[in-house]
Design a protein around this motif. Structure first.
Motif, PDB file in Angstrom:
ATOM      1  N   MET A  40      -1.227  39.639  53.464  1.00 28.36           N
ATOM      2  CA  MET A  40      -0.639  38.868  54.763  1.00 28.36           C
ATOM      3  C   MET A  40       0.372  39.699  55.351  1.00 28.36           C
ATOM      4  N   ASN A  41       0.819  40.777  54.797  1.00 32.15           N
ATOM      5  CA  ASN A  41       1.410  41.600  55.610  1.00 32.15           C
ATOM      6  C   ASN A  41       0.881  42.570  56.362  1.00 32.15           C
ATOM      7  N   SER A  42      -0.144  43.369  55.539  1.00 30.43           N
ATOM      8  CA  SER A  42      -0.855  44.351  56.025  1.00 30.43           C
ATOM      9  C   SER A  42      -1.735  43.820  57.531  1.00 30.43           C
ATOM     10  N   LYS A  43      -1.990  42.402  57.601  1.00 30.59           N
ATOM     11  CA  LYS A  43      -2.892  41.730  58.500  1.00 30.59           C
ATOM     12  C   LYS A  43      -1.803  41.543  59.571  1.00 30.59           C
ATOM     13  N   LYS A  44      -0.670  41.072  59.427  1.00 33.66           N
ATOM     14  CA  LYS A  44       0.355  40.781  60.336  1.00 33.66           C
ATOM     15  C   LYS A  44       0.605  42.232  61.108  1.00 33.66           C
ATOM     16  N   SER A  45       0.821  43.244  60.340  1.00 33.70           N
ATOM     17  CA  SER A  45       1.135  44.570  60.626  1.00 33.70           C
ATOM     18  C   SER A  45      -0.004  45.031  61.537  1.00 33.70           C
ATOM     19  N   MET A  46      -1.126  44.878  61.251  1.00 30.41           N
ATOM     20  CA  MET A  46      -2.457  45.492  61.959  1.00 30.41           C
ATOM     21  C   MET A  46      -2.362  44.625  63.472  1.00 30.41           C
ATOM     22  N   ASN A  47      -1.963  43.221  63.392  1.00 36.51           N
ATOM     23  CA  ASN A  47      -2.321  42.490  64.590  1.00 36.51           C
ATOM     24  C   ASN A  47      -1.035  42.722  65.501  1.00 36.51           C
TER      25      ASN A  47
END
Length: 160
Positions: A133-140
């Protein structure tokens, strides 16, 4: 299976590295400052050819750290769990392992089986779930700020 997951990406950018890093610097608050309220997207350090940032969200924003190197219109990103959370999660695992050893010494095999299942569930559900969840949010957020055109998962083992 690694205890702590990480992701590596090769990226292509819209702009040159100097413009990209300038845009990232505008949205990044230095991690050496202490500010109660901030209006930046990231906290971290941005240098001439790379960066190390995390989301500027309370509590779980700092769960993942994004390290990157940019040259011309190409770059490499590495997303991993921050050192503080790794330490806290290791301490929790040590408590679970000590409970497992104590239950084996006492001969409580049912309890030791429950603890093994708890450790596996802890790894799969808590660590993997929060990391994804956090890595996807960071990449977005990073894609919006620096203009990532294309990203592909990197299978290489070299680190940033």
């Amino acid at each position: 299976m690694k205890i702590f997951p990480e992701k590596k990406y090769l990226i292509d950018l819209k702009n040159e590295s100097s413009k990209t890093l300038s845009d990232l610097q505008k949205e990044t608050l230095s991690d050496e400052q202490f500010i109660v309220k901030w209006n930046k997207i990231f906290i971290g350090k941005v240098s001439q050819n790379g960066f190390e940032i995390k989301l500027a969200k309370r509590i779980f924003g700092s769960f993942c750290v994004v390290k990157g190197k940019i040259e011309n219109k190409n770059g490499m990103l590495e997303i991993q769990i921050s050192k503080i959370y790794k330490l806290l999660l290791r301490i929790l695992v040590l408590f679970l392992i000590s409970g497992f050893v104590i239950s084996l010494i006492r001969g409580e095999f049912e309890t030791s089986l429950k603890i093994i299942l708890l450790i596996l569930g802890y790894r799969l559900l808590i660590i993997e779930f929060w990391f994804r969840m956090n890595s996807k949010k960071s990449m977005n957020e990073l894609t919006k700020v620096i203009g990532i055109i294309k990203q592909e998962k990197n299978k290489a083992q070299h680190s940033i």
